[in-house]
Design a protein around this motif. Sequence first.
Motif, PDB file in Angstrom:
ATOM      1  N   ILE A  41       0.764  -1.347   0.022  1.00 42.93           N
ATOM      2  CA  ILE A  41       0.087  -0.027   0.095  1.00 42.93           C
ATOM      3  C   ILE A  41       0.831   1.361  -0.143  1.00 42.93           C
ATOM      4  CG2 ILE A  41      -1.673   1.393   1.328  1.00 42.93           C
ATOM      5  CD1 ILE A  41      -2.665  -0.937  -0.061  1.00 42.93           C
ATOM      6  N   HIS A  42       1.974   1.176   0.745  1.00 42.87           N
ATOM      7  CA  HIS A  42       2.769   2.294   0.776  1.00 42.87           C
ATOM      8  C   HIS A  42       3.440   2.625  -0.636  1.00 42.87           C
ATOM      9  CE1 HIS A  42       2.316   2.652   4.846  1.00 42.87           C
ATOM     10  NE2 HIS A  42       3.534   1.754   5.250  1.00 42.87           N
ATOM     11  N   VAL A  43       3.740   1.432  -1.317  1.00 38.28           N
ATOM     12  CA  VAL A  43       4.264   1.686  -2.833  1.00 38.28           C
ATOM     13  C   VAL A  43       3.033   2.433  -3.759  1.00 38.28           C
ATOM     14  CG1 VAL A  43       5.177   0.607  -4.741  1.00 38.28           C
ATOM     15  CG2 VAL A  43       5.824   0.054  -2.437  1.00 38.28           C
ATOM     16  N   TYR A  44       2.036   1.836  -3.480  1.00 35.66           N
ATOM     17  CA  TYR A  44       0.774   2.209  -4.283  1.00 35.66           C
ATOM     18  C   TYR A  44       0.648   3.835  -4.132  1.00 35.66           C
ATOM     19  CZ  TYR A  44      -3.957   2.322  -6.208  1.00 35.66           C
ATOM     20  OH  TYR A  44      -5.097   2.507  -7.067  1.00 35.66           O
ATOM     21  N   HIS A  45       0.869   4.369  -3.045  1.00 31.37           N
ATOM     22  CA  HIS A  45       0.583   5.707  -2.625  1.00 31.37           C
ATOM     23  C   HIS A  45       2.018   6.473  -2.712  1.00 31.37           C
ATOM     24  CE1 HIS A  45      -3.401   5.425  -1.527  1.00 31.37           C
ATOM     25  NE2 HIS A  45      -3.161   4.412  -0.707  1.00 31.37           N
ATOM     26  N   GLY A  46       3.007   5.964  -3.336  1.00 30.86           N
ATOM     27  CA  GLY A  46       4.217   6.669  -3.660  1.00 30.86           C
ATOM     28  C   GLY A  46       5.034   7.146  -2.034  1.00 30.86           C
ATOM     29  N   ASN A  97      27.178 -13.997   9.001  1.00 33.43           N
ATOM     30  CA  ASN A  97      27.080 -14.276  10.443  1.00 33.43           C
ATOM     31  C   ASN A  97      25.697 -14.741  10.811  1.00 33.43           C
ATOM     32  OD1 ASN A  97      29.841 -13.544  12.225  1.00 33.43           O
ATOM     33  ND2 ASN A  97      29.848 -12.123  10.402  1.00 33.43           N
ATOM     34  N   GLY A  98      24.865 -15.254   9.781  1.00 32.75           N
ATOM     35  CA  GLY A  98      23.467 -15.868  10.300  1.00 32.75           C
ATOM     36  C   GLY A  98      22.642 -14.859  10.284  1.00 32.75           C
ATOM     37  N   MET A  99      22.683 -13.702   9.714  1.00 34.40           N
ATOM     38  CA  MET A  99      21.622 -12.550   9.630  1.00 34.40           C
ATOM     39  C   MET A  99      21.283 -12.094   8.240  1.00 34.40           C
ATOM     40  SD  MET A  99      23.017 -10.517  13.151  1.00 34.40           S
ATOM     41  CE  MET A  99      24.661 -10.069  12.597  1.00 34.40           C
ATOM     42  N   TYR A 100      21.309 -12.886   7.242  1.00 37.64           N
ATOM     43  CA  TYR A 100      21.094 -12.647   6.134  1.00 37.64           C
ATOM     44  C   TYR A 100      19.823 -11.794   5.776  1.00 37.64           C
ATOM     45  CZ  TYR A 100      17.811 -16.470   5.331  1.00 37.64           C
ATOM     46  OH  TYR A 100      16.679 -17.292   5.470  1.00 37.64           O
ATOM     47  N   HIS A 101      18.937 -12.046   6.523  1.00 34.07           N
ATOM     48  CA  HIS A 101      17.729 -11.165   6.544  1.00 34.07           C
ATOM     49  C   HIS A 101      17.929  -9.612   6.717  1.00 34.07           C
ATOM     50  CE1 HIS A 101      17.956 -11.905  10.640  1.00 34.07           C
ATOM     51  NE2 HIS A 101      17.023 -11.077  11.102  1.00 34.07           N
ATOM     52  N   VAL A 102      18.930  -9.206   7.331  1.00 35.34           N
ATOM     53  CA  VAL A 102      19.135  -8.189   7.336  1.00 35.34           C
ATOM     54  C   VAL A 102      20.557  -7.548   6.739  1.00 35.34           C
ATOM     55  CG1 VAL A 102      17.816  -7.396   9.416  1.00 35.34           C
ATOM     56  CG2 VAL A 102      20.277  -8.336   9.531  1.00 35.34           C
ATOM     57  N   CYS A 103      20.702  -8.239   5.515  1.00 36.51           N
ATOM     58  CA  CYS A 103      21.984  -8.042   4.638  1.00 36.51           C
ATOM     59  C   CYS A 103      22.025  -6.643   4.306  1.00 36.51           C
ATOM     60  CB  CYS A 103      21.421  -8.635   3.351  1.00 36.51           C
ATOM     61  SG  CYS A 103      22.443  -8.242   2.036  1.00 36.51           S
ATOM     62  N   GLU A 104      23.376  -6.126   4.210  1.00 39.61           N
ATOM     63  CA  GLU A 104      23.415  -4.702   3.843  1.00 39.61           C
ATOM     64  C   GLU A 104      23.293  -4.341   2.503  1.00 39.61           C
ATOM     65  OE1 GLU A 104      24.560  -2.463   6.099  1.00 39.61           O
ATOM     66  OE2 GLU A 104      25.649  -3.780   7.722  1.00 39.61           O
ATOM     67  N   GLU A 105      22.998  -5.102   1.463  1.00 37.58           N
ATOM     68  CA  GLU A 105      22.302  -4.859   0.111  1.00 37.58           C
ATOM     69  C   GLU A 105      21.173  -5.316   0.061  1.00 37.58           C
ATOM     70  OE1 GLU A 105      24.280  -2.926  -1.542  1.00 37.58           O
ATOM     71  OE2 GLU A 105      26.012  -2.851   0.129  1.00 37.58           O
ATOM     72  N   LEU A 106      20.254  -5.723   1.073  1.00 35.63           N
ATOM     73  CA  LEU A 106      19.085  -6.391   1.008  1.00 35.63           C
ATOM     74  C   LEU A 106      18.232  -5.839   0.083  1.00 35.63           C
ATOM     75  CD1 LEU A 106      17.008  -8.393   2.035  1.00 35.63           C
ATOM     76  CD2 LEU A 106      16.289  -6.756   3.717  1.00 35.63           C
ATOM     77  N   LYS A 107      17.562  -6.558  -1.035  1.00 31.30           N
ATOM     78  CA  LYS A 107      16.639  -6.404  -1.935  1.00 31.30           C
ATOM     79  C   LYS A 107      15.585  -7.267  -1.736  1.00 31.30           C
ATOM     80  CE  LYS A 107      19.546  -4.434  -5.631  1.00 31.30           C
ATOM     81  NZ  LYS A 107      20.621  -4.422  -4.882  1.00 31.30           N
ATOM     82  N   VAL A 108      14.167  -6.606  -1.828  1.00 30.61           N
ATOM     83  CA  VAL A 108      12.975  -7.532  -1.598  1.00 30.61           C
ATOM     84  C   VAL A 108      12.232  -7.606  -2.888  1.00 30.61           C
ATOM     85  CG1 VAL A 108      10.775  -7.955  -0.424  1.00 30.61           C
ATOM     86  CG2 VAL A 108      12.856  -7.062   0.784  1.00 30.61           C
ATOM     87  N   MET A 109      11.843  -8.591  -3.310  1.00 28.79           N
ATOM     88  CA  MET A 109      10.911  -8.764  -4.539  1.00 28.79           C
ATOM     89  C   MET A 109       9.636  -8.038  -4.366  1.00 28.79           C
ATOM     90  SD  MET A 109      11.467 -12.941  -5.126  1.00 28.79           S
ATOM     91  CE  MET A 109      13.162 -13.883  -5.184  1.00 28.79           C
ATOM     92  N   GLY A 110       9.404  -7.429  -5.571  1.00 30.35           N
ATOM     93  CA  GLY A 110       8.122  -6.476  -5.416  1.00 30.35           C
ATOM     94  C   GLY A 110       8.374  -4.873  -4.906  1.00 30.35           C
ATOM     95  N   PHE A 111       9.903  -4.743  -4.328  1.00 31.59           N
ATOM     96  CA  PHE A 111      10.139  -3.496  -3.964  1.00 31.59           C
ATOM     97  C   PHE A 111      11.431  -2.835  -4.575  1.00 31.59           C
ATOM     98  CE2 PHE A 111       7.578  -5.637  -0.738  1.00 31.59           C
ATOM     99  CZ  PHE A 111       6.809  -4.584  -0.729  1.00 31.59           C
ATOM    100  N   GLN A 112      12.469  -3.710  -4.512  1.00 29.07           N
ATOM    101  CA  GLN A 112      13.708  -3.394  -5.085  1.00 29.07           C
ATOM    102  C   GLN A 112      14.013  -4.025  -6.093  1.00 29.07           C
ATOM    103  OE1 GLN A 112      13.776  -4.035  -1.377  1.00 29.07           O
ATOM    104  NE2 GLN A 112      12.962  -1.803  -1.022  1.00 29.07           N
ATOM    105  N   THR A 113      13.276  -5.333  -6.218  1.00 26.49           N
ATOM    106  CA  THR A 113      13.555  -6.070  -7.608  1.00 26.49           C
ATOM    107  C   THR A 113      12.134  -6.437  -7.945  1.00 26.49           C
ATOM    108  OG1 THR A 113      14.940  -7.856  -8.308  1.00 26.49           O
ATOM    109  CG2 THR A 113      14.105  -7.979  -6.183  1.00 26.49           C
ATOM    110  N   THR A 114      12.261  -7.222  -9.112  1.00 28.17           N
ATOM    111  CA  THR A 114      11.143  -7.568  -9.695  1.00 28.17           C
ATOM    112  C   THR A 114      10.231  -8.772  -8.790  1.00 28.17           C
ATOM    113  OG1 THR A 114      11.891  -7.480 -11.949  1.00 28.17           O
ATOM    114  CG2 THR A 114      10.040  -8.747 -11.644  1.00 28.17           C
ATOM    115  N   GLY A 115       8.952  -8.345  -8.438  1.00 26.01           N
ATOM    116  CA  GLY A 115       7.951  -9.359  -7.732  1.00 26.01           C
ATOM    117  C   GLY A 115       7.398 -10.261  -8.547  1.00 26.01           C
TER     118      GLY A 115
END
Length: 339
Positions: A41-46, A97-115
Amino acid sequence: MRQAVMTEPGKILFREVDVPEVGEGQIKIKIKNIGVCGSDIHVYHGQHPYTSYPVVQGHEISAEVIEVGKGVEGIEPGDRVTIQPQVVCGKCFPCQNGMYHVCEELKVMGFQTTGMASDYFVVDADKATILPESLSYEEGAMVEPLAVAVHAVRRVPSVEGLNVLVIGGGPIGNLVAQTAKAFGAANIVVSELSETRLKMAEQCGLDTINSKREDLVEGIGRHFGERKADVIFECVGSSFTVAQSIEVARKGSTVVIVGVVPDLTKVNMGFVQDHELTVLGSAMYQAVDFDRAVDLINAGKVDLKSLITNRVRFEDYAEAYSIIDNEKDRVMKVLIEME
């Protein structure tokens, strides 16, 4: 194949694109259901600070595997799956170190890369979680938000036998409360303003505080007595409720911030220090959280079906956002149906 593209805030166009080819270590999936969440929704509203346009959304999905690439083991055509939508670098300190979910270069499909808002999608096989036959595709599309809840509850060493307060009864708050109950919390209470969401929580077997009608401190005392809440999960994502979580906390208790807070929040740090509070953040999830989420659903320990309030055809994708905008507190989870 069909693909939904948000070309700018509030505008979704459909286009025909080639079906992607499977590479080594990848799988091709046929999308069945897509969930719409608050970040969408945040994306939908810019209003999403880390998403640019055009963007293909879709990160809460269920799908059928139709092809596997060379080197893929443990996944076969016909398997039902959901996808962990993080794209990580694998090289930074968190990743190493087992914390890939907070990767320094994290991208999430549908936001920073194709969903995955398309008929078919190709993805690395190691991002897939296999769904048992006992789960419907609709439930499969809700594994991702449940994994958010599982990760949040797992931020606390154990909630077994504890008093748990969840501030916010939306989809994530409801799932956090259900997860805490499944993990053995003694008493779980959801604080919420919306009558619909309060009824939904009660339908899921949870106690509630109507914070529009009752002072939260009084409600905490009524449910938990002098011990109050051992753990508080903030699941709204507002400055007010973050500050409130700190203010109503008992000495020595833990506060977990689950909601995404869009602005700076003033917190009484003297209160945090004097009450020796533990304040934790919770961000996204890991593969283990997806596995635990599937286990909870399969064991019948969480109710997902009751949370699905609306269904929309893929061709009417934009209607999902309109429903959430216009009906707000009366809506829990909107699913996009591909067929």
